[in-house]
Design an enzyme around this catalytic site. Sequence first.
Site, mmCIF file in Angstrom:
data_model
loop_
_atom_site.group_PDB
_atom_site.id
_atom_site.type_symbol
_atom_site.label_atom_id
_atom_site.label_comp_id
_atom_site.label_asym_id
_atom_site.label_seq_id
_atom_site.Cartn_x
_atom_site.Cartn_y
_atom_site.Cartn_z
ATOM 1 N N HIS A 207 0.936 -1.109 -0.062
ATOM 2 C CA HIS A 207 -0.038 -0.141 -0.295
ATOM 3 C C HIS A 207 0.861 1.254 0.304
ATOM 4 C CE1 HIS A 207 0.121 0.405 4.342
ATOM 5 N NE2 HIS A 207 0.455 1.618 4.128
HETATM 6 C C1 UD1 Z 1 -1.802 5.696 6.298
HETATM 7 C C2 UD1 Z 1 -0.568 5.551 6.743
HETATM 8 C C3 UD1 Z 1 0.170 4.995 6.570
HETATM 9 C C4 UD1 Z 1 -0.074 3.891 7.296
HETATM 10 C C5 UD1 Z 1 -1.419 3.591 6.102
HETATM 11 C C6 UD1 Z 1 -2.296 2.281 7.127
HETATM 12 C C7 UD1 Z 1 -0.354 8.334 6.417
HETATM 13 C C8 UD1 Z 1 0.507 9.357 5.748
HETATM 14 N N1 UD1 Z 1 -0.675 6.858 6.172
HETATM 15 O O1 UD1 Z 1 -1.727 5.411 4.432
HETATM 16 O O2 UD1 Z 1 1.377 5.564 7.355
HETATM 17 O O3 UD1 Z 1 0.907 2.441 7.264
HETATM 18 O O4 UD1 Z 1 -2.973 4.605 6.489
HETATM 19 O O5 UD1 Z 1 -3.505 1.667 5.740
HETATM 20 O O6 UD1 Z 1 -1.525 8.163 7.045
HETATM 21 N N2 UD1 Z 1 -8.706 4.687 1.168
HETATM 22 C C9 UD1 Z 1 -10.045 4.717 1.355
HETATM 23 N N3 UD1 Z 1 -10.083 4.094 1.699
HETATM 24 C C10 UD1 Z 1 -10.021 4.576 3.447
HETATM 25 C C11 UD1 Z 1 -8.723 5.240 3.473
HETATM 26 C C12 UD1 Z 1 -7.757 5.424 1.956
HETATM 27 O O7 UD1 Z 1 -10.822 3.947 0.139
HETATM 28 O O8 UD1 Z 1 -10.614 3.956 4.171
HETATM 29 C C13 UD1 Z 1 -7.753 5.379 -0.058
HETATM 30 C C14 UD1 Z 1 -8.114 7.099 -0.611
HETATM 31 O O9 UD1 Z 1 -8.002 6.820 -2.259
HETATM 32 C C15 UD1 Z 1 -6.585 7.456 -0.226
HETATM 33 C C16 UD1 Z 1 -6.065 6.588 -0.347
HETATM 34 O O10 UD1 Z 1 -6.170 5.333 -0.259
HETATM 35 O O11 UD1 Z 1 -6.521 9.170 -1.483
HETATM 36 C C17 UD1 Z 1 -4.858 7.106 0.813
HETATM 37 O O12 UD1 Z 1 -5.186 6.801 2.192
HETATM 38 P P1 UD1 Z 1 -4.261 7.489 3.136
HETATM 39 O O13 UD1 Z 1 -4.967 7.628 4.448
HETATM 40 O O14 UD1 Z 1 -4.082 9.033 2.504
HETATM 41 O O15 UD1 Z 1 -3.326 6.596 3.316
HETATM 42 P P2 UD1 Z 1 -2.753 5.181 3.610
HETATM 43 O O16 UD1 Z 1 -2.362 4.868 2.282
HETATM 44 O O17 UD1 Z 1 -3.803 4.355 4.008
#
Ligand code: UD1
Length: 367
Positions: A207
């Site tokens: 991820h």
């Molecule tokens: C985040 C954390 C990372 C952690 C990870 C665990 C930051 C910078 N990163 O990364 O340290 O290891 O969580 O999972 O805070 N999305 C969804 N549904 C959700 C959440 C996210 O569809 O419930 C998708 C969205 O397209 C979003 C992307 O995932 O833009 C990234 O989500 P984000 O919370 O920014 O970071 P993670 O990659 O999940």
Amino acid sequence: MKVISIVGARPQLVKLAPIAATFAETGHEHLIVHTGQHYDADLSDVFFDGLGIPDPDVHLGVGSGSHGVQTGSVLSALDPVLERERPDWVLVYGDTNSTIAGALSAVKMHLPVAHLEAGLRSFNRRMPEEHNRVLTDHCADLLLAPTQTAMHHLSGEGLAHRARLAGDVMVDICLKVRDAVRAGEHSALALPEGIDPSRPFLLATLHRPDNTDDPDRLSSILESLGKLPVPVALLAHPRLVARAGTHGINLAQGGVHVGRPLPYAGLVAAVLASSGVVTDSGGLQKEAFLLRRVCSTVRPETEWVETVETGWNALVPDPYALSPAEWAATVTRTAPTADPGTPYGDGRAARNVVRIIEEWKGCGRRT
Ligand code: UD1
């Protein structure tokens, strides 16, 4: 004492579980603020239900966005909550955008901040998590380090006077859930369709932006997974599904079988059923270590260096740069035989955290 935990992303919910349970055994008031950074049920609700965490007292509902938007949204939504509650301590977890926002909001209100999982470093400035953890350590009042290595990093940055070794709370929950899974207290193993748990398979997750956001790299990593001689159960994070969709990349290549992220007990059961793990997740590297499965990490470095030093984890930054035979030999290598010890603590870290905060009471408050 009134403590507010600020959480928002999946790994923080895992760490929150033993902390919430430990606070519940004390007379302290513990409130939970969920920022809403993770909003999919697979990444959030199932952890509250499955790990017996009380419902959040406040839900900020910030959702996704660029780093600035996500961090700024948490900051502005938190101010009125912290102003109203005026806790004795704000507890932030790990390295996410929710963590840096929680720490900033609190210090600007002169509320003492404790950082759980302080002192981890990848020394890779491309990672958003690295900015978040360094900045949080430097603005927090109390640094709760999971390992001696983390204590060493904090000391090197002039932060030793604010640091205490607490151990890793993920050990507390991982070992407890492992025992429950082994005792049959959790429902059946849920693996992606096509994976036969009676035969060897690898459990995989991906991820990190560095692996998912460049289409060529993502495509090459998936191709490498698909060509392995053992089937791969890929638990697909929403970021991976979204980026693969945008790039037009098929996740289910060759021997890769795709499933949804699992609740925590399901994940522990899946690791135990697997013959090894391939991941870029920090938490899963450690869970593989604790559950004694060999791990191959698709990153150039790791914060959890003890997993590599003890031979349980191997860094494979570019699997596609290895020959197919070398790559297969790495992920299917035999487990080390030497006792790796307990570099992450003995499963009582949450109690240490609460005790250290109690003893620190008053010391951290700014005047
Ligand atoms: C985040 C954390 C990372 C952690 C990870 C665990 C930051 C910078 N990163 O990364 O340290 O290891 O969580 O999972 O805070 N999305 C969804 N549904 C959700 C959440 C996210 O569809 O419930 C998708 C969205 O397209 C979003 C992307 O995932 O833009 C990234 O989500 P984000 O919370 O920014 O970071 P993670 O990659 O999940």
